[in-house]
Design an enzyme around this catalytic site. Sequence first.
Site, PDB file in Angstrom:
ATOM      1  N   GLU A  41       0.880  -1.163   0.000  1.00  0.00           N
ATOM      2  CA  GLU A  41       0.000   0.000   0.000  1.00  0.00           C
ATOM      3  C   GLU A  41       0.919   1.214   0.000  1.00  0.00           C
ATOM      4  OE1 GLU A  41      -2.594   2.566   3.132  1.00  0.00           O
ATOM      5  OE2 GLU A  41      -2.904   0.385   3.234  1.00  0.00           O
ATOM      6  N   ARG A  45       1.532  10.093   0.815  1.00  0.00           N
ATOM      7  CA  ARG A  45       2.143  11.074   1.712  1.00  0.00           C
ATOM      8  C   ARG A  45       3.423  11.659   1.116  1.00  0.00           C
ATOM      9  NH1 ARG A  45       0.927   7.115   5.962  1.00  0.00           N
ATOM     10  NH2 ARG A  45       3.141   6.658   6.197  1.00  0.00           N
ATOM     11  N   THR A  69      -3.586   6.693   1.878  1.00  0.00           N
ATOM     12  CA  THR A  69      -3.695   8.105   2.215  1.00  0.00           C
ATOM     13  C   THR A  69      -4.245   8.909   1.037  1.00  0.00           C
ATOM     14  OG1 THR A  69      -1.651   7.747   3.498  1.00  0.00           O
ATOM     15  CG2 THR A  69      -2.559   9.949   3.527  1.00  0.00           C
ATOM     16  N   LYS A 129     -11.257   0.032   6.770  1.00  0.00           N
ATOM     17  CA  LYS A 129      -9.989   0.145   7.490  1.00  0.00           C
ATOM     18  C   LYS A 129     -10.289   0.656   8.893  1.00  0.00           C
ATOM     19  CE  LYS A 129      -5.747   3.006   7.238  1.00  0.00           C
ATOM     20  NZ  LYS A 129      -4.998   3.936   6.372  1.00  0.00           N
TER      21      LYS A 129
END
Length: 207
Positions: A41, A45, A69, A129
């Site tokens: 994943e 960021r 993210t 999640k």
Amino acid sequence: MTTLNARMAELKVIPVIAIKDADKAVKLAQVLSENGLPCAEVTFRTEAAAQAIRNMRDAFPEMLIGAGTVLNAEQVDQAIDAGVDFIVSPGFNPTTVKYCQQREMPIIPGVNNPSMVEQAMELGLNTLKFFPAEPSGGVNMLKAMTAVYPVSFMPTGGVSPANVKDYLAVKSVFACGGTWMVPGNLIDEERWDELAVLVKEVANVVA
């Protein structure tokens, strides 16, 4: 999503990666694939995320690759264009969820309380999640929500070698997200042998 869940469930742990240099992505993907965790994943960021995903996909077409993210539609587009299999967001943003659904891209949004779970279910989601897992009550909170809601969770945030088996033992948990096997400093310094040891240790623990 069922097939995606099944692939993640086989792996049990999804490495969550923040990579600064896309040129290192292929070697990192090789280390992951050769040591028992052929998945990643890659979080948005860093500015290198989309190109890193593209490089991984080109070099390892069968690898399970997600974008993490992801906060808005623009990043969704970038991730899809790069070749991801799924998208993960830290929170539950209905706009981003609906956009992923329009583009027929699986999304696993972050939730950490019953109200957010119900909002996600309202949009037809049953794979979520749990983030940030440890600060949000950890295993006990997950067990409480599992007793109420027919959804599957991927705990992320504070998951570690010390507690990963506890999370995986919760019946609603199909996989965990973690960063401990892909520390940024080892990627930055290209310490691939050390990364390989960490990845292999995780693969062996959850096998």
